[in-house]
Design an enzyme around this catalytic site. Structure first.
Site, PDB file in Angstrom:
ATOM      1  N   ARG A  69       4.906  29.325  41.624  1.00  0.00           N
ATOM      2  CA  ARG A  69       6.485  28.517  41.467  1.00  0.00           C
ATOM      3  C   ARG A  69       6.429  26.204  41.674  1.00  0.00           C
ATOM      4  O   ARG A  69       5.651  26.497  42.810  1.00  0.00           O
ATOM      5  CB  ARG A  69       7.201  29.416  41.824  1.00  0.00           C
ATOM      6  CG  ARG A  69       7.775  30.229  41.178  1.00  0.00           C
ATOM      7  CD  ARG A  69       8.988  31.189  42.100  1.00  0.00           C
ATOM      8  NE  ARG A  69       8.144  31.485  43.626  1.00  0.00           N
ATOM      9  CZ  ARG A  69       8.542  30.980  44.366  1.00  0.00           C
ATOM     10  NH1 ARG A  69       9.838  29.571  44.391  1.00  0.00           N
ATOM     11  NH2 ARG A  69       8.686  31.015  45.488  1.00  0.00           N
ATOM     12  N   TYR A 197       2.535  29.879  34.147  1.00  0.00           N
ATOM     13  CA  TYR A 197       2.738  30.804  35.177  1.00  0.00           C
ATOM     14  C   TYR A 197       4.039  31.687  35.896  1.00  0.00           C
ATOM     15  O   TYR A 197       5.248  31.498  35.235  1.00  0.00           O
ATOM     16  CB  TYR A 197       2.849  29.866  36.304  1.00  0.00           C
ATOM     17  CG  TYR A 197       2.863  30.708  37.421  1.00  0.00           C
ATOM     18  CD1 TYR A 197       1.967  31.975  37.735  1.00  0.00           C
ATOM     19  CD2 TYR A 197       3.853  30.744  38.202  1.00  0.00           C
ATOM     20  CE1 TYR A 197       2.093  32.583  38.453  1.00  0.00           C
ATOM     21  CE2 TYR A 197       3.948  31.971  39.878  1.00  0.00           C
ATOM     22  CZ  TYR A 197       3.618  32.601  39.767  1.00  0.00           C
ATOM     23  OH  TYR A 197       3.503  33.362  40.962  1.00  0.00           O
ATOM     24  N   GLY A 199       6.521  32.712  37.268  1.00  0.00           N
ATOM     25  CA  GLY A 199       7.581  32.600  38.240  1.00  0.00           C
ATOM     26  C   GLY A 199       8.604  31.123  37.022  1.00  0.00           C
ATOM     27  O   GLY A 199       9.122  31.412  37.910  1.00  0.00           O
ATOM     28  N   LYS A 206      13.242  34.947  38.450  1.00  0.00           N
ATOM     29  CA  LYS A 206      13.546  34.006  39.752  1.00  0.00           C
ATOM     30  C   LYS A 206      14.792  33.106  39.224  1.00  0.00           C
ATOM     31  O   LYS A 206      16.398  32.517  39.471  1.00  0.00           O
ATOM     32  CB  LYS A 206      12.968  33.043  40.475  1.00  0.00           C
ATOM     33  CG  LYS A 206      11.449  33.307  40.302  1.00  0.00           C
ATOM     34  CD  LYS A 206      12.213  35.027  42.207  1.00  0.00           C
ATOM     35  CE  LYS A 206      10.896  35.211  42.214  1.00  0.00           C
ATOM     36  NZ  LYS A 206      11.590  36.145  43.889  1.00  0.00           N
ATOM     37  N   HIS A 226      17.825  37.820  46.906  1.00  0.00           N
ATOM     38  CA  HIS A 226      16.043  37.943  46.996  1.00  0.00           C
ATOM     39  C   HIS A 226      16.126  39.319  48.074  1.00  0.00           C
ATOM     40  O   HIS A 226      15.454  39.053  48.977  1.00  0.00           O
ATOM     41  CB  HIS A 226      15.846  36.889  47.434  1.00  0.00           C
ATOM     42  CG  HIS A 226      13.926  36.787  47.278  1.00  0.00           C
ATOM     43  ND1 HIS A 226      13.491  35.399  47.843  1.00  0.00           N
ATOM     44  CD2 HIS A 226      13.144  37.307  46.325  1.00  0.00           C
ATOM     45  CE1 HIS A 226      12.268  36.032  47.677  1.00  0.00           C
ATOM     46  NE2 HIS A 226      12.316  36.930  46.754  1.00  0.00           N
ATOM     47  N   SER A 248       8.547  35.604  51.275  1.00  0.00           N
ATOM     48  CA  SER A 248       7.403  35.433  50.949  1.00  0.00           C
ATOM     49  C   SER A 248       6.398  35.492  51.826  1.00  0.00           C
ATOM     50  O   SER A 248       6.609  35.219  52.587  1.00  0.00           O
ATOM     51  CB  SER A 248       6.855  34.506  49.550  1.00  0.00           C
ATOM     52  OG  SER A 248       6.757  32.918  50.269  1.00  0.00           O
ATOM     53  N   CYS A 250       6.102  38.207  53.676  1.00  0.00           N
ATOM     54  CA  CYS A 250       6.404  39.054  54.294  1.00  0.00           C
ATOM     55  C   CYS A 250       6.661  40.084  54.282  1.00  0.00           C
ATOM     56  O   CYS A 250       6.599  40.900  55.031  1.00  0.00           O
ATOM     57  CB  CYS A 250       8.086  38.410  55.015  1.00  0.00           C
ATOM     58  SG  CYS A 250       7.193  36.520  55.690  1.00  0.00           S
ATOM     59  N   ASP A 277      12.442  42.696  44.888  1.00  0.00           N
ATOM     60  CA  ASP A 277      12.365  41.428  44.752  1.00  0.00           C
ATOM     61  C   ASP A 277      13.924  41.284  44.834  1.00  0.00           C
ATOM     62  O   ASP A 277      14.144  40.760  44.887  1.00  0.00           O
ATOM     63  CB  ASP A 277      11.797  41.449  43.948  1.00  0.00           C
ATOM     64  CG  ASP A 277      11.061  39.325  43.729  1.00  0.00           C
ATOM     65  OD1 ASP A 277      10.935  39.585  44.962  1.00  0.00           O
ATOM     66  OD2 ASP A 277      11.607  38.500  42.914  1.00  0.00           O
ATOM     67  N   ARG A 370      -1.626  37.681  40.007  1.00  0.00           N
ATOM     68  CA  ARG A 370      -0.568  38.839  40.404  1.00  0.00           C
ATOM     69  C   ARG A 370      -0.881  40.292  40.069  1.00  0.00           C
ATOM     70  O   ARG A 370      -1.940  40.093  38.884  1.00  0.00           O
ATOM     71  CB  ARG A 370       0.973  37.982  39.709  1.00  0.00           C
ATOM     72  CG  ARG A 370       0.911  37.062  40.309  1.00  0.00           C
ATOM     73  CD  ARG A 370       2.261  37.489  41.929  1.00  0.00           C
ATOM     74  NE  ARG A 370       2.633  36.600  42.333  1.00  0.00           N
ATOM     75  CZ  ARG A 370       3.787  36.209  43.242  1.00  0.00           C
ATOM     76  NH1 ARG A 370       4.869  37.278  42.648  1.00  0.00           N
ATOM     77  NH2 ARG A 370       4.180  34.999  43.853  1.00  0.00           N
ATOM     78  N   ASN A 497       6.584  51.144  59.621  1.00  0.00           N
ATOM     79  CA  ASN A 497       7.882  50.425  60.093  1.00  0.00           C
ATOM     80  C   ASN A 497       9.541  51.851  59.572  1.00  0.00           C
ATOM     81  O   ASN A 497      10.452  51.678  60.077  1.00  0.00           O
ATOM     82  CB  ASN A 497       8.196  49.431  58.818  1.00  0.00           C
ATOM     83  CG  ASN A 497       7.449  48.643  59.236  1.00  0.00           C
ATOM     84  OD1 ASN A 497       6.634  48.207  60.011  1.00  0.00           O
ATOM     85  ND2 ASN A 497       6.853  47.478  57.610  1.00  0.00           N
TER      86      ASN A 497
HETATM   87  C1  OXD Z   1       8.495  34.875  45.228  1.00  0.00           C
HETATM   88  C2  OXD Z   1       7.942  35.728  44.103  1.00  0.00           C
HETATM   89  O1  OXD Z   1       7.825  33.909  44.797  1.00  0.00           O
HETATM   90  O2  OXD Z   1       8.477  37.242  43.992  1.00  0.00           O
HETATM   91  O3  OXD Z   1       8.988  35.233  46.231  1.00  0.00           O
HETATM   92  O4  OXD Z   1       7.244  36.544  43.230  1.00  0.00           O
HETATM   93 MN    MN Z   2      10.968  37.076  45.666  1.00  0.00          MN
END
Ligand code: OXD
Ligand code: MN
Length: 589
Positions: A69, A197, A199, A206, A226, A248, A250, A277, A370, A497
């Site tokens: 992105r 690309y 995104g 997004k 998000h 992102s 994480c 997402d 991806r 977690n």
């Molecule tokens: C991001 C994605 O960049 O989900 O947050 O691709």
């Molecule tokens: Mn995302």
């Protein structure tokens, strides 16, 4: 395909602008998708992978200058600059339309225009929204067929309504200097040019489901966030749902698909993924907050995905998947990426399509490579995935990557304090990325790159929403990334977690007490189940450490929050400054 005059008039205008050789409507049929796949393979746009090992799977490579992105070239064009706010790039809509129309002029000559009618959310649900994307890329069509619900049924659901989001994408020359991802929220319009690309070009994701949708959500009284959505099923069959927002890198996809530790599996606990997402959240007739995932697939980061980190994601990619910018294993015509396993293929091409030697020290897959995978192929997909109303949410979790400041988990005192916690979200850069290590980057609610309007108005909208949800979810913060003095992660993370999620759900049900601290309610160390974690080095003393609060670090952190608030300016809601004051007072008490 349709008699909708709003659609047909817009299409005519766009055709006159980009001048395609021909126009193809995407009907959502398997036959048409098969034909397009065959065409993409014939031209080299995609490579069919080993259909025995990876049925329905393909490989695609983007241009080397087009792998992520581009936030610097992403614009929110509202009539008034203040409506886009200090955190978005802005340009006057008239000026931007003029610039873009010049770029698009004749850009489809010699190419086909694909018309993709798509629905974000289950087709026909009153919570879903419809978009039409025009593109000159078969790769985009095939990705949209996975990521959204596409075809004739969408046009039927739209009927003669003009209420759809217009998206125009042109690959053009993949020219970085003239790459633009532009949103006109007041016109329900998205224009993307000079990129191929994901995104930047899968406009449902997004661009629509976050930037345009967040703008619409404020107008209409809901939230576009998000966030992942997951369900925890108890042995009695009852499932409770959680949303979580992390910046992102994480681990959103990993948390969304987690496999419970053995101690919980034995008792009969299960975790179900609703989304990884994006969440659209509305107040239900029962006064609770309900979440639905508007997407239909996962556009996940491949590197690091493996049988330990996320077996469910890995199994999801074993069929019907488009891989982008990963390693092509020529030995058996499959794929590979860093972190998949310890045995990189020796006869392989890297993400650029060049002969690759794993011993060279160069990465084979692009770090942002991806997989585009079908949600329903996920072994832990929730049975509510296709629900037209979504799922009721008990807890909202915010989080980031903080080496020291934030403890493993804490709970906000109330909704407004929770909004403060989300607004103060931040993450530290890692050694994996270029630049200084440990630099704190503020990313409120993980929405910094995705909020389609002024962030001050966005926070105010969250505060307002709190007043409209009689049975609002409780708001928590987690940090899986605390490190010891050598910089090693203390908490094992991944499936473990779940132990933290269980405390969170127990808090929601008021089954467990908590300690009041300046930052919020915190668990007593013994309230988090660490049975079976001895081998990971987790002892009661370590738990105490993971749950410790260093007031000096928080006082330092507040300076960053104040700077960020000042940048947002006078649209910052007073309620958040009040929360900041109260927090400071608690820290100094
Ligand atoms: C991001 C994605 O960049 O989900 O947050 O691709
Ligand atoms: Mn995302």
């Amino acid at each position: 395909m349709t008699k909708n005059t709003a659609v047909l008039n817009w299409l005519e205008e766009m055709k006159n602008l980009v001048k395609p050789d021909k126009v193809v409507w995407i009907d959502g049929s398997k036959e048409q998708a098969d034909e397009l796949r065959a065409e993409a393979c014939a031209t080299g746009e995609m490579i069919a992978l080993n259909q025995e090992k990876l049925p329905g799977c393909y490989l695609h490579r983007t241009a080397v200058n087009d792998v992520a992105r581009v936030e610097g070239r992403t614009f929110i064009c509202t009539s008034k600059k203040e409506d886009a706010g200090a955190t978005n790039n802005w340009c006057d809509p008239k000026e931007m339309y003029a610039k873009l129309y010049k770029l698009y002029d004749g850009s489809y000559q010699g190419r086909t225009m694909y018309v993709i009618p798509y629905s974000m959310g289950v087709i026909g649900s009153k919570f879903s929204k419809i978009g039409i994307e025009l593109t000159d890329s078969i790769y985009v069509v095939l990705n949209m067929l996975i990521m959204t619900r596409v075809g004739t049924a969408v046009l039927e659901a739209l009927g003669d309504s003009p209420d759809f989001v217009k998206g125009l994408h042109a690959k053009k020359d993949i020219d970085e200097e003239n790459r633009y991802i532009v949103h006109f929220p007041e016109d329900n319009t998205i224009m993307s040019v000079n990129s191929g690309y994901g995104g930047n070009v899968l406009l449902g994701k997004k661009c629509f489901a976050l930037r345009i949708a967040s703008y619409l959500a404020r107008k209409e009284g809901w939230l576009a966030e998000h966030m992942l959505i997951l369900g925890v099923e108890a042995p009695n069959g009852e499932t409770r749902y959680i949303c979580a927002a992390f910046p992102s890198a994480c681990g959103k996809t990993n948390l969304a698909m987690l496999i419970p530790p053995e101690i919980y599996q034995k008792k009969g606990y299960k975790v179900w993924c609703v989304g990884d997402d994006i969440a659209w959240l509305r107040v239900g007739p029962d006064g609770r907050l309900w979440a639905m995932n508007p997407e239909n697939g996962f556009f996940g980061v491949a590197p690091g995905t493996n049988l330990k980190s996320n077996p469910n994601a890995l199994h999801t990619t074993e069929r019907d998947t488009i891989f982008t910018n990963v390693v092509h294993n020529l030995e058996d015509n499959t794929v590979w990426w860093e972190g998949l396993n310890k045995t990189p293929p020796t006869n392989a091409l890297n993400w650029k399509g060049e002969k690759w030697d794993p011993a060279s020290g160069e990465k084979g897959a692009h770090p942002n490579s991806r997989f585009t995978a079908v949600a329903k192929n996920c072994p832990c997909i929730s049975k509510e995935f296709d629900s037209t109303t979504g799922v009721p949410i008990d807890a909202i979790i915010f989080g980031g990557r903080r080496a020291k400041t934030a403890p493993l988990v804490y709970q906000s005192y109330d909704w407004n304090h929770g909004v403060y916690v989300g607004s103060a979200m931040a993450s530290e850069t890692t050694a994996a990325a270029s630049g200084a290590v440990g630099v704190v980057r503020r990313d409120p609610m993980a929405m910094l790159p995705f909020c389609g309007y002024n962030m001050g108005d966005y926070f105010a909208h969250w505060i307002e929403m709190g007043k409209k949800i009689p049975h609002a979810p409780k708001i928590f913060n987690v940090n899986w990334f605390r490190t010891d003095d050598e910089g090693n992660f203390i908490w094992p993370g991944f499936g473990d977690n779940m132990r933290v999620l269980m405390w969170i759900l127990d808090r929601c049900e008021e089954k467990v007490g908590a300690v009041q601290t300046p930052i919020g309610y915190m668990p007593k160390p013994e309230d988090i189940n660490i049975e079976g974690l001895e081998d990971e080095g987790i002892t009661p003393a370590v738990m105490k450490d993971l749950l410790s609060v260093d007031k000096d670090l928080w006082k330092e952190d507040i300076k960053g929050v104040k700077e960020f608030y000042a940048k947002i300016g006078d649209r910052m809601p007073k309620e958040l400054y009040d929360e900041l004051d109260k927090f400071e007072a608690r820290l100094h008490a």
